[in-house]
Design a protein around this motif. Structure first.
Motif, PDB file in Angstrom:
ATOM      1  N   ARG A   1      -5.525   3.985   1.731  1.00  0.00           N
ATOM      2  CA  ARG A   1      -5.325   4.174   3.166  1.00  0.00           C
ATOM      3  C   ARG A   1      -6.497   3.598   3.957  1.00  0.00           C
ATOM      4  O   ARG A   1      -6.314   2.940   4.986  1.00  0.00           O
ATOM      5  CB  ARG A   1      -5.173   5.663   3.486  1.00  0.00           C
ATOM      6  N   THR A   2      -7.706   3.840   3.459  1.00  0.00           N
ATOM      7  CA  THR A   2      -8.903   3.339   4.131  1.00  0.00           C
ATOM      8  C   THR A   2      -8.899   1.818   4.169  1.00  0.00           C
ATOM      9  O   THR A   2      -9.207   1.213   5.202  1.00  0.00           O
ATOM     10  CB  THR A   2     -10.169   3.858   3.423  1.00  0.00           C
TER      11      THR A   2
ATOM     12  N   ARG B   1      -6.311  -0.183   4.043  1.00  0.00           N
ATOM     13  CA  ARG B   1      -5.242  -0.628   4.940  1.00  0.00           C
ATOM     14  C   ARG B   1      -5.680  -0.498   6.399  1.00  0.00           C
ATOM     15  O   ARG B   1      -5.514  -1.425   7.202  1.00  0.00           O
ATOM     16  CB  ARG B   1      -3.965   0.184   4.701  1.00  0.00           C
ATOM     17  N   LEU B   2      -6.264   0.642   6.734  1.00  0.00           N
ATOM     18  CA  LEU B   2      -6.710   0.861   8.104  1.00  0.00           C
ATOM     19  C   LEU B   2      -7.851  -0.090   8.486  1.00  0.00           C
ATOM     20  O   LEU B   2      -7.924  -0.560   9.625  1.00  0.00           O
ATOM     21  CB  LEU B   2      -7.130   2.317   8.304  1.00  0.00           C
ATOM     22  N   ARG B   3      -8.737  -0.372   7.551  1.00  0.00           N
ATOM     23  CA  ARG B   3      -9.838  -1.301   7.818  1.00  0.00           C
ATOM     24  C   ARG B   3      -9.283  -2.693   8.111  1.00  0.00           C
ATOM     25  O   ARG B   3      -9.733  -3.372   9.045  1.00  0.00           O
ATOM     26  CB  ARG B   3     -10.795  -1.357   6.630  1.00  0.00           C
TER      27      ARG B   3
ATOM     28  N   ARG C   1      -7.839  -2.697  11.572  1.00  0.00           N
ATOM     29  CA  ARG C   1      -8.892  -2.680  12.587  1.00  0.00           C
ATOM     30  C   ARG C   1      -9.543  -4.046  12.718  1.00  0.00           C
ATOM     31  O   ARG C   1      -9.768  -4.544  13.837  1.00  0.00           O
ATOM     32  CB  ARG C   1      -9.951  -1.635  12.244  1.00  0.00           C
TER      33      ARG C   1
END
Length: 78
Positions: free
Chosen positions: A43-44, A46-48, A51
């Motif tokens: 998840r981290t 993917r979110l990075r 962003r």
């Protein structure tokens, strides 16, 4: 006058059975923990990526910054 129950377990068998059960439970708990860590890491990542893509898009759309004005030199009067 004690009655012997043939189905009664010997305390050492109880301990061995309990140790095996705890080992299974511990292994399952560790597997769950590792799976949760992996999910958070995915998840981290993917979110990075989202962003960074958003920031790159915003940087491309932003106007170029104006160069700063040159600083004036001080004149020392003697």
């Amino acid at each position: 006058m004690t009655t012997e129950d043939p189905t009664a377990k010997i305390p050492t068998e109880d301990r061995a059975e309990r140790a095996q059960r705890l080992a299974r439970d511990g292994a399952q708990a560790m597997a769950d923990h590792v799976a949760q860590i992996k999910a958070v890491d995915e998840r981290t990542a993917r979110l990075r990526a989202l962003r960074l893509a958003k920031e790159a898009e915003e940087a491309a759309l932003a106007p170029a910054p104006t160069p700063p004005k040159p600083k004036r030199k001080r004149v020392v009067k003697a």
